[in-house]
Design a protein around this motif. Structure first.
Motif, PDB file in Angstrom:
ATOM      1  N   LEU A   1      58.614  -0.756  29.230  1.00 56.35           N
ATOM      2  CA  LEU A   1      57.388   0.019  29.492  1.00 56.35           C
ATOM      3  C   LEU A   1      57.495   0.689  30.862  1.00 56.35           C
ATOM      4  O   LEU A   1      57.948   0.066  31.826  1.00 56.35           O
ATOM      5  N   PRO A   2      57.075   1.947  30.950  1.00 57.95           N
ATOM      6  CA  PRO A   2      57.188   2.641  32.235  1.00 57.95           C
ATOM      7  C   PRO A   2      56.231   2.082  33.284  1.00 57.95           C
ATOM      8  O   PRO A   2      55.136   1.607  32.965  1.00 57.95           O
ATOM      9  N   LEU A   3      56.669   2.167  34.538  1.00 56.00           N
ATOM     10  CA  LEU A   3      55.876   1.683  35.674  1.00 56.00           C
ATOM     11  C   LEU A   3      55.525   2.863  36.575  1.00 56.00           C
ATOM     12  O   LEU A   3      56.219   3.887  36.580  1.00 56.00           O
ATOM     13  N   GLN A   4      54.474   2.698  37.345  1.00 57.22           N
ATOM     14  CA  GLN A   4      54.173   3.688  38.390  1.00 57.22           C
ATOM     15  C   GLN A   4      53.863   2.953  39.689  1.00 57.22           C
ATOM     16  O   GLN A   4      53.535   1.764  39.673  1.00 57.22           O
ATOM     17  N   ASP A   5      53.982   3.703  40.780  1.00 52.93           N
ATOM     18  CA  ASP A   5      53.743   3.086  42.091  1.00 52.93           C
ATOM     19  C   ASP A   5      52.262   2.841  42.317  1.00 52.93           C
ATOM     20  O   ASP A   5      51.416   3.615  41.858  1.00 52.93           O
ATOM     21  N   GLU A   6      51.976   1.791  43.014  1.00 48.33           N
ATOM     22  CA  GLU A   6      50.597   1.519  43.439  1.00 48.33           C
ATOM     23  C   GLU A   6      50.663   0.943  44.854  1.00 48.33           C
ATOM     24  O   GLU A   6      51.499   0.080  45.136  1.00 48.33           O
ATOM     25  N   THR A   7      49.782   1.443  45.691  1.00 47.52           N
ATOM     26  CA  THR A   7      49.739   0.914  47.056  1.00 47.52           C
ATOM     27  C   THR A   7      48.630  -0.111  47.147  1.00 47.52           C
ATOM     28  O   THR A   7      47.485   0.172  46.781  1.00 47.52           O
ATOM     29  N   ILE A   8      48.983  -1.294  47.606  1.00 45.32           N
ATOM     30  CA  ILE A   8      47.984  -2.348  47.790  1.00 45.32           C
ATOM     31  C   ILE A   8      48.167  -2.959  49.183  1.00 45.32           C
ATOM     32  O   ILE A   8      49.153  -2.666  49.858  1.00 45.32           O
ATOM     33  N   GLU A   9      47.225  -3.769  49.576  1.00 48.72           N
ATOM     34  CA  GLU A   9      47.415  -4.528  50.820  1.00 48.72           C
ATOM     35  C   GLU A   9      47.595  -5.983  50.472  1.00 48.72           C
ATOM     36  O   GLU A   9      46.717  -6.585  49.846  1.00 48.72           O
ATOM     37  N   THR A  10      48.738  -6.524  50.824  1.00 40.61           N
ATOM     38  CA  THR A  10      48.898  -7.976  50.722  1.00 40.61           C
ATOM     39  C   THR A  10      48.212  -8.570  51.957  1.00 40.61           C
ATOM     40  O   THR A  10      47.829  -7.828  52.868  1.00 40.61           O
ATOM     41  N   PRO A  11      48.044  -9.881  52.033  1.00 44.34           N
ATOM     42  CA  PRO A  11      47.467 -10.449  53.256  1.00 44.34           C
ATOM     43  C   PRO A  11      48.315 -10.149  54.491  1.00 44.34           C
ATOM     44  O   PRO A  11      47.853 -10.281  55.625  1.00 44.34           O
ATOM     45  N   ILE A  12      49.548  -9.666  54.286  1.00 44.73           N
ATOM     46  CA  ILE A  12      50.456  -9.444  55.412  1.00 44.73           C
ATOM     47  C   ILE A  12      50.504  -7.983  55.826  1.00 44.73           C
ATOM     48  O   ILE A  12      50.439  -7.648  56.999  1.00 44.73           O
TER      49      ILE A  12
ATOM     50  N   GLU B   1      50.338  -3.442  54.181  1.00 41.57           N
ATOM     51  CA  GLU B   1      50.248  -2.500  53.072  1.00 41.57           C
ATOM     52  C   GLU B   1      51.587  -2.451  52.362  1.00 41.57           C
ATOM     53  O   GLU B   1      52.639  -2.503  53.008  1.00 41.57           O
ATOM     54  N   SER B   2      51.550  -2.351  51.023  1.00 43.75           N
ATOM     55  CA  SER B   2      52.813  -2.451  50.296  1.00 43.75           C
ATOM     56  C   SER B   2      52.805  -1.538  49.080  1.00 43.75           C
ATOM     57  O   SER B   2      51.795  -1.427  48.369  1.00 43.75           O
ATOM     58  N   GLU B   3      53.951  -0.861  48.838  1.00 45.44           N
ATOM     59  CA  GLU B   3      54.145  -0.042  47.636  1.00 45.44           C
ATOM     60  C   GLU B   3      54.591  -0.981  46.519  1.00 45.44           C
ATOM     61  O   GLU B   3      55.660  -1.596  46.620  1.00 45.44           O
ATOM     62  N   THR B   4      53.820  -1.106  45.449  1.00 45.99           N
ATOM     63  CA  THR B   4      54.211  -2.004  44.349  1.00 45.99           C
ATOM     64  C   THR B   4      54.139  -1.236  43.036  1.00 45.99           C
ATOM     65  O   THR B   4      53.948  -0.024  43.038  1.00 45.99           O
ATOM     66  N   LYS B   5      54.289  -1.933  41.947  1.00 45.04           N
ATOM     67  CA  LYS B   5      54.345  -1.275  40.628  1.00 45.04           C
ATOM     68  C   LYS B   5      53.233  -1.795  39.728  1.00 45.04           C
ATOM     69  O   LYS B   5      52.918  -2.990  39.744  1.00 45.04           O
ATOM     70  N   VAL B   6      52.704  -0.894  38.916  1.00 42.39           N
ATOM     71  CA  VAL B   6      51.821  -1.292  37.814  1.00 42.39           C
ATOM     72  C   VAL B   6      52.252  -0.514  36.576  1.00 42.39           C
ATOM     73  O   VAL B   6      52.980   0.478  36.673  1.00 42.39           O
ATOM     74  N   LEU B   7      51.806  -0.969  35.426  1.00 39.46           N
ATOM     75  CA  LEU B   7      52.153  -0.271  34.192  1.00 39.46           C
ATOM     76  C   LEU B   7      51.582   1.144  34.226  1.00 39.46           C
ATOM     77  O   LEU B   7      50.445   1.348  34.662  1.00 39.46           O
ATOM     78  N   ALA B   8      52.381   2.092  33.739  1.00 39.33           N
ATOM     79  CA  ALA B   8      51.946   3.490  33.739  1.00 39.33           C
ATOM     80  C   ALA B   8      51.714   3.965  32.312  1.00 39.33           C
ATOM     81  O   ALA B   8      52.189   3.360  31.354  1.00 39.33           O
ATOM     82  N   GLY B   9      51.014   5.066  32.229  1.00 41.53           N
ATOM     83  CA  GLY B   9      51.017   5.814  30.983  1.00 41.53           C
ATOM     84  C   GLY B   9      50.259   5.178  29.851  1.00 41.53           C
ATOM     85  O   GLY B   9      49.234   4.541  30.046  1.00 41.53           O
ATOM     86  N   LYS B  10      50.842   5.345  28.674  1.00 40.34           N
ATOM     87  CA  LYS B  10      50.110   5.057  27.446  1.00 40.34           C
ATOM     88  C   LYS B  10      49.754   3.592  27.305  1.00 40.34           C
ATOM     89  O   LYS B  10      50.494   2.709  27.720  1.00 40.34           O
ATOM     90  N   LYS B  11      48.645   3.365  26.669  1.00 38.68           N
ATOM     91  CA  LYS B  11      48.213   1.991  26.418  1.00 38.68           C
ATOM     92  C   LYS B  11      48.763   1.537  25.076  1.00 38.68           C
ATOM     93  O   LYS B  11      49.273   2.332  24.290  1.00 38.68           O
ATOM     94  N   ILE B  12      48.587   0.247  24.826  1.00 45.88           N
ATOM     95  CA  ILE B  12      49.235  -0.343  23.644  1.00 45.88           C
ATOM     96  C   ILE B  12      48.223  -0.609  22.540  1.00 45.88           C
ATOM     97  O   ILE B  12      47.079  -0.979  22.813  1.00 45.88           O
ATOM     98  N   GLY B  13      48.665  -0.431  21.308  1.00 45.13           N
ATOM     99  CA  GLY B  13      47.874  -0.820  20.140  1.00 45.13           C
ATOM    100  C   GLY B  13      48.719  -1.720  19.255  1.00 45.13           C
ATOM    101  O   GLY B  13      49.882  -1.421  18.994  1.00 45.13           O
ATOM    102  N   LEU B  14      48.146  -2.835  18.845  1.00 40.08           N
ATOM    103  CA  LEU B  14      48.842  -3.740  17.925  1.00 40.08           C
ATOM    104  C   LEU B  14      48.288  -3.488  16.525  1.00 40.08           C
ATOM    105  O   LEU B  14      47.071  -3.458  16.337  1.00 40.08           O
TER     106      LEU B  14
END
Ligand code: URA
Length: 209
Positions: free
Chosen positions: A48-59, A61-74
């Motif tokens: 599944l494709p990922l996209q960048d997300e900027t968050i703040e850890t307790p330490i 600011e950090s560039e991390t990944k979250v799922l990108a794009g289309k959602k899933i259907g079962l």
């Protein structure tokens, strides 16, 4: 051409052995199918494709990944497909679930669609069709066609056990659909059961005969 992936993770193969065993009762069968579905979901969603997300850890600011794009259907095919839904939802809890009901006409031997209820936005979702036993491929073929007729563009097929005959039918009819299996078995017998297979998946899941 669609690819066929046999998910041969040792945990999947181990659990599949007890799913196949005729001495495994309904409760244990259900639990094992649920666990294998969860493990298969892990493998099926690997690309599944990922996209960048900027968050703040307790330490910091950090560039991390979250799922990108289309959602899933079962999309479980009734009734045996239901047995794999909860296991998949454990890993993909936000997935929407559509249902396709098919039975085989005893005279024509062709699948007849008696029920279909889908998320409204299937054309924007990655759909995973769930058919635990890919035998002749008739039901999966029809279900996939039915989804495509309603606008689906991104479909993969997930099965516990498949016969080579069923795999060929799907590859031929739907070369765009990747197929994910826990096992590719030897053949179909004269009654349409997968050999060695596991018997009737619906009956074993629901304790019917
Ligand atoms: N459906 C099942 O449940 N089992 C088979 O072996 C073939 C089709």
């Amino acid at each position: 051409m669609g690819n066929v992936f046999v998910l041969d993770h040792p945990l999947i193969q181990h659990k599949l052995t007890y799913i196949r065993d005729k001495n495994t009762g309904t409760k244990e069968f259900r639990e094992l199918v649920d666990e294998v579905a969860m493990l298969m979901a892990f493998e099926i969603t690997r690309n599944l494709p990922l996209q960048d997300e900027t968050i703040e850890t307790p330490i910091k600011e950090s560039e991390t990944k979250v799922l990108a794009g289309k959602k899933i259907g079962l999309i479980p095919i009734l009734r045996a497909g239901l047995g794999m839904v909860d296991g998949m939802l454990k890993l993909i809890p936000a997935a929407k679930v559509g249902h396709v009901g098919l039975y085989r006409d005893p005279e024509t031997l062709k699948p007849v669609e008696y029920y279909i209820k889908l998320p409204s936005d299937i054309s924007e979702r990655k759909l995973i069709v769930i058919d635990p036993m890919l035998a002749t491929g008739g039901s999966a073929n029809d279900a996939i066609q039915s989804l495509k007729n309603r606008g689906a563009k991104d479909i993969r097929l997930m099965c516990l056990v498949a016969a080579p005959e069923g795999v060929e039918v799907i590859k031929e009819a739907h070369p765009d659909v990747d197929i994910y299996l826990a096992a590719l078995d030897e053949k179909l017998d004269e009654k349409g059961y997968i050999v060695p297979g596991l018997g009737d998946a619906g009956d074993r899941l629901f304790g019917t005969k």
